[in-house]
Every structure is written in structure tokens, then in C-alpha cells.
Design an enzyme around this catalytic site. Structure first.
Site, PDB file in Angstrom:
ATOM      1  N   CYS A 117     -36.093  20.094 -15.867  1.00 53.01           N
ATOM      2  CA  CYS A 117     -35.596  19.422 -14.645  1.00 53.01           C
ATOM      3  C   CYS A 117     -34.308  20.050 -14.121  1.00 53.01           C
ATOM      4  CB  CYS A 117     -35.379  17.940 -14.920  1.00 53.01           C
ATOM      5  SG  CYS A 117     -36.854  17.150 -15.548  1.00 53.01           S
ATOM      6  N   HIS A 258     -31.007  14.718  -9.543  1.00 52.96           N
ATOM      7  CA  HIS A 258     -32.390  14.780 -10.016  1.00 52.96           C
ATOM      8  C   HIS A 258     -32.997  13.379  -9.978  1.00 52.96           C
ATOM      9  CE1 HIS A 258     -35.921  15.437 -12.263  1.00 52.96           C
ATOM     10  NE2 HIS A 258     -35.471  14.948 -13.402  1.00 52.96           N
ATOM     11  N   ASN A 288     -40.912  11.740 -10.397  1.00 56.73           N
ATOM     12  CA  ASN A 288     -40.070  12.791 -10.986  1.00 56.73           C
ATOM     13  C   ASN A 288     -40.805  14.124 -10.859  1.00 56.73           C
ATOM     14  OD1 ASN A 288     -38.716  14.537 -12.677  1.00 56.73           O
ATOM     15  ND2 ASN A 288     -38.473  13.053 -14.347  1.00 56.73           N
TER      16      ASN A 288
HETATM   17  O1  UT7 Z   1     -36.664  14.191 -15.841  1.00 56.85           O
HETATM   18  C1  UT7 Z   1     -36.528  14.504 -17.171  1.00 56.85           C
HETATM   19  C2  UT7 Z   1     -35.681  13.548 -17.831  1.00 56.85           C
HETATM   20  N1  UT7 Z   1     -36.351  12.298 -17.997  1.00 56.85           N
HETATM   21  C3  UT7 Z   1     -35.705  11.183 -17.765  1.00 56.85           C
HETATM   22  O2  UT7 Z   1     -34.587  11.221 -17.320  1.00 56.85           O
HETATM   23  C4  UT7 Z   1     -36.369   9.888 -18.127  1.00 56.85           C
HETATM   24  C5  UT7 Z   1     -35.399   9.011 -18.853  1.00 56.85           C
HETATM   25  N2  UT7 Z   1     -35.981   7.772 -19.331  1.00 56.85           N
HETATM   26  C6  UT7 Z   1     -36.363   6.786 -18.501  1.00 56.85           C
HETATM   27  O3  UT7 Z   1     -36.285   6.907 -17.291  1.00 56.85           O
HETATM   28  C7  UT7 Z   1     -36.826   5.474 -19.113  1.00 56.85           C
HETATM   29  O4  UT7 Z   1     -36.502   5.461 -20.491  1.00 56.85           O
HETATM   30  C8  UT7 Z   1     -38.353   5.247 -18.946  1.00 56.85           C
HETATM   31  C9  UT7 Z   1     -38.677   4.974 -17.481  1.00 56.85           C
HETATM   32  C10 UT7 Z   1     -39.122   6.436 -19.440  1.00 56.85           C
HETATM   33  C11 UT7 Z   1     -38.780   3.998 -19.735  1.00 56.85           C
HETATM   34  O5  UT7 Z   1     -38.037   2.877 -19.318  1.00 56.85           O
HETATM   35  P1  UT7 Z   1     -37.321   1.944 -20.403  1.00 56.85           P
HETATM   36  O6  UT7 Z   1     -36.695   0.861 -19.673  1.00 56.85           O
HETATM   37  O7  UT7 Z   1     -36.445   2.835 -21.247  1.00 56.85           O
HETATM   38  O8  UT7 Z   1     -38.543   1.408 -21.198  1.00 56.85           O
HETATM   39  P2  UT7 Z   1     -38.829   1.471 -22.776  1.00 56.85           P
HETATM   40  O9  UT7 Z   1     -39.226   2.843 -23.165  1.00 56.85           O
HETATM   41  O10 UT7 Z   1     -37.697   0.807 -23.494  1.00 56.85           O
HETATM   42  O11 UT7 Z   1     -40.082   0.534 -22.878  1.00 56.85           O
HETATM   43  C12 UT7 Z   1     -39.990  -0.885 -22.638  1.00 56.85           C
HETATM   44  C13 UT7 Z   1     -41.367  -1.481 -22.737  1.00 56.85           C
HETATM   45  C14 UT7 Z   1     -42.108  -1.045 -24.003  1.00 56.85           C
HETATM   46  O12 UT7 Z   1     -42.878  -2.143 -24.460  1.00 56.85           O
HETATM   47  P3  UT7 Z   1     -42.350  -3.095 -25.647  1.00 56.85           P
HETATM   48  O13 UT7 Z   1     -42.166  -2.194 -26.832  1.00 56.85           O
HETATM   49  O14 UT7 Z   1     -41.044  -3.657 -25.163  1.00 56.85           O
HETATM   50  O15 UT7 Z   1     -43.436  -4.104 -25.782  1.00 56.85           O
HETATM   51  C15 UT7 Z   1     -43.032   0.025 -23.535  1.00 56.85           C
HETATM   52  O16 UT7 Z   1     -44.194   0.168 -24.338  1.00 56.85           O
HETATM   53  O17 UT7 Z   1     -42.172  -1.036 -21.650  1.00 56.85           O
HETATM   54  C16 UT7 Z   1     -43.401  -0.485 -22.154  1.00 56.85           C
HETATM   55  N3  UT7 Z   1     -43.867   0.530 -21.251  1.00 56.85           N
HETATM   56  C17 UT7 Z   1     -44.634   0.267 -20.187  1.00 56.85           C
HETATM   57  N4  UT7 Z   1     -45.148  -0.886 -19.713  1.00 56.85           N
HETATM   58  C18 UT7 Z   1     -45.883  -0.824 -18.590  1.00 56.85           C
HETATM   59  C19 UT7 Z   1     -43.601   1.862 -21.277  1.00 56.85           C
HETATM   60  N5  UT7 Z   1     -44.219   2.465 -20.250  1.00 56.85           N
HETATM   61  C20 UT7 Z   1     -44.853   1.494 -19.556  1.00 56.85           C
HETATM   62  C21 UT7 Z   1     -45.645   1.493 -18.403  1.00 56.85           C
HETATM   63  N6  UT7 Z   1     -46.133   0.323 -17.962  1.00 56.85           N
HETATM   64  N7  UT7 Z   1     -45.925   2.618 -17.712  1.00 56.85           N
END
Ligand code: UT7
Length: 331
Positions: A117, A258, A288
Site C-alpha cells: 500500500c 491511504h 482499499n
Molecule cells: O491497506 C493495508 C493495510 N491494511 C489495513 O490498514 C487494515 C487494518 N485493519 C482494519 O482495517 C481492521 O482491523 C479490519 C477492518 C480488517 C477489521 O476490523 P476490526 O474492527 O479490527 O474487526 P476484528 O478483526 O476485531 O473483528 C471483529 C469481529 C470478529 O468476530 P468476533 O470474533 O468478535 O465474533 C470477526 O470475525 O468481526 C468479525 N468479522 C466480520 N464480520 C462480518 C471480520 N470480518 C467480518 C466481515 N463481516 N467481513
């Protein structure tokens, strides 16, 4: 403190996004997700996905042509092509040589930068050096990704986040009026290499049928690890680039960050004490697009008149590596 004199400046911008648009509600039909989860956690509502047969180099060449047109130049005027991508047409050779071929450019250096990125900010930083030392006059810098073909469409933690697209700028020598790249700084921290990785398909793990079955050749991400470090490092790199430019955040007219997550951008805005209105945002439309996200957002804001000549703009990006960087430009 006065700003250093820029050595190179942006002569034209361009971008290209594939025609096909996939909405969050379309993804509800293929993985266990929801429009509300995706939009509330990330700010993404839609993303553009390349058509079958459309190649990374096609996207890149389209953005490159558009930037050349905007600069009033042709491919024959180019001295170098730098492409930031981790999703090129083939593992070898570079995507840049296919772009060179499609643009009909001369026998000039054409190469890829693998900084995910941050690829566009890396490319800009390298191009600035070549122009500063007089080796190149006009450099085409492209950020392009066709991530839809390297995502695991069964993994909801990654497949909902990314999109395809390309953005480009043509850099040329600064003309001494203060406009151009005032500072640009790049960084990497390999200790987090495994937090965002395509584990299979390289020499460490040559692909096997089992590996393909387990999607080892697709993007894997520990989202929360990247989230935390993104907020911290995007903010610190921005402050370093501003300090090198002899500026404070308050001197900025626009920030083109980004577009990975609206919550990351909001937290960076808070750390820089800037209102979110100062940020160019288009994550809603594209998701993204990795190295393409900054030059696409830049091109849109230049073309619709938000970013004007003479304004101070900050770029900041972070991605796999982890690699990150920030640049301060007077447009
Ligand atoms: O561009 C390259 C660099 N990348 C980034 O900068 C991305 C950085 N990370 C992020 O933007 C965020 O961490 C994400 C958008 C990837 C995830 O968001 P989050 O708020 O950190 O969610 P999480 O990983 O803590 O997941 C929370 C919950 C989980 O369920 P449980 O364990 O709480 O039951 C996940 O399994 O959300 C669940 N989950 C989803 N639910 C519905 C993860 N993906 C999804 C989804 N739909 N697509």
C-alpha cells in the site's frame, strides 16, 4: 523555518477504475458478512472489480495515459516508469515493462516497487531522487492493484476490504516557484512481515496443489495488528515529513491518506489535530486499492477542483512489510 526548495513537481495526474462495481450487499451473498458490518467498521460501500481478461498493466496504462494527457506530454517524453504494485501481470518480468510496452515508451528504465500500500509513496520518493540528480526529467509513477484475483473469496476478513484500480502522476523538474515535492520519507519494519502476507507462491513456499487448496497464494491479514500500527506510524511519518518540510499540520490544505479504513484515517486526523474535512476520502467508492488509493484520490480531487495549484498536500500510506511513508507536496 523555511521549506526546502522542491526538486521535482507533479505535472499531471490520472486514474482508472474498472467499470464493474460490487456493492457490500453483493458480498452478503458469498460470505457471512453484512453491509452494516463493512460500512461501519471500514467506511467501504462499493469497490470496482476488473473484468475477466483485464490485466493489471491495462489498468496501469490507462491511468498512465490519463496522467500524460493531463501533463501535456506523450510516452516519448518519459525517461522512466515506476510502478508500485504487488499484483502485477506475472511474477516476472515487472508490471512496469508491460506498461512501457502498452504506452509505446522508448528504451527507458521501467521497474516495479514492492511496498504494497505504500508503493506509490515509495515510487514518488525514488522518482524525486532521479529528477533531483538530473538522471531523469519526466518520470511516470503509477500505483496499481488487481487484488480481486489474489483474494480468498471465502475469507470475509479480507475479501470485503479490497478493490481494483490504478492512479498515476507524471513528475518533472520543479520550476523554482515553490511548487513540488517538498519532503518525502519512507520506512519499513520487517518484524511485522507476517501480519499481512501472501505466504505461498514464492521461494519460501513454492505452490503445491495443497497450498492452492488452502489459499496460501492469497492475501492473509491480521487486521487488528495492522490497524494499531497504521494509526501510530501514519501519524508519526506525517509529522516527520511535515517537520522536514518546515511545516506544521495546520499549514496543510489537504491530506490524501491511504484509503484502508475510515476509522484509521479518523484517528490519524485526530492525532494531527486536523478536521476530517481536510482529508480527501473515497474509500466508500473504491475500498482499499492498496498502492492505487492515494493517486486515485489525488486525481479525483485535482479534477473536481478541490485540490488547487499552490495548495499544500500531505500523502501518507502504510501497508504490508510493514512499509509506510509520507510526502509533503505543494501542488
Ligand atoms: O491497506 C493495508 C493495510 N491494511 C489495513 O490498514 C487494515 C487494518 N485493519 C482494519 O482495517 C481492521 O482491523 C479490519 C477492518 C480488517 C477489521 O476490523 P476490526 O474492527 O479490527 O474487526 P476484528 O478483526 O476485531 O473483528 C471483529 C469481529 C470478529 O468476530 P468476533 O470474533 O468478535 O465474533 C470477526 O470475525 O468481526 C468479525 N468479522 C466480520 N464480520 C462480518 C471480520 N470480518 C467480518 C466481515 N463481516 N467481513
Amino acid at each position: 523555518m523555511s521549506s526546502p526548495q522542491p526538486r521535482s513537481r507533479i505535472l499531471g495526474t490520472g486514474s482508472y477504475a474498472p467499470a464493474r462495481v460490487v456493492h457490500n450487499t453483493d458480498l452478503e451473498k458469498i460470505v457471512d458478512t453484512s453491509d452494516s458490518w463493512i460500512s461501519e467498521r471500514t467506511g467501504i460501500r462499493r469497490r470496482h472489480i476488473a473484468a475477466e481478461g483485464e490485466l493489471t498493466s491495462d489498468l496501469a496504462a490507462a491511468a498512465g495515459r490519463s496522467a500524460l494527457d493531463a501533463a501535456g506530454l506523450s510516452a516519448a517524453d518519459l525517461d522512466m516508469i515506476i510502478v508500485g504494485t504487488i499484483s502485477g501481470d506475472t511474477p516476472m518480468p515487472s508490471c512496469a515493462v508491460y506498461v512501457q510496452q502498452k504506452l509505446g515508451a522508448q528504451e527507458i528504465p521501467a521497474f516495479d516497487i514492492s511496498a504494497a500500500c505504500a508503493g506509490f509513496v515509495y515510487g514518488l520518493t525514488i522518482a524525486d531522487q532521479f529528477i533531483a540528480n538530473g538522471v531523469a526529467r519526466h518520470v511516470l509513477v503509477i500505483g496499481v492493484e488487481l487484488l480481486s484475483r489474489i483474494l480468498n473469496w471465502k475469507d470475509r476478513t479480507t475479501c470485503v476490504l479490497f478493490g481494483d484500480g490504478a492512479g498515476a502522476v507524471v513528475l518533472g523538474p520543479a520550476s523554482g516557484d515553490g511548487r513540488g515535492i517538498i519532503s518525502t520519507r519512507i520506512f519499513s519494519d520487517g518484524t511485522l512481515a507476517n501480519s499481512l502476507v501472501i505466504p505461498g507462491g514464492g521461494t519460501a513456499e513454492p505452490l503445491t496443489p495443497e497450498g492452492i487448496e488452502q489459499s496460501r497464494n492469497k492475501v492473509h491479514m491480521v487486521g487488528q495488528d495492522i490497524f494499531k500500527v497504521a494509526v501510530k506510524n501514519l501519524s508519526s511519518a506525517s509529522l516527520i515529513a511535515l517537520d522536514t518540510a518546515g511545516m506544521a499540520a495546520g499549514d496543510l490544505d489537504w491530506v490524501v491518506a491511504h484509503q484502508a479504513n475510515l476509522r484509521i484515517i479518523s484517528q490519524v486526523a485526530a492525532r494531527l489535530s486536523l478536521p476530517l474535512e481536510r482529508f480527501v476520502l473515497n474509500i466508500e467508492e473504491y475500498g482499499n486499492t492498496s498502492s492505487a488509493s492515494i493517486p486515485i484520490a489525488l486525481d479525483e480531487a485535482v479534477r473536481d477542483g478541490r485540490i488547487k495549484s499552490g495548495q499544500n498536500v500531505l500523502f501518507c500510506a502504510l501497508g504490508a512489510g510493514i512499509s509506510w511513508g509520507a510526502s509533503v507536496i505543494r501542488m
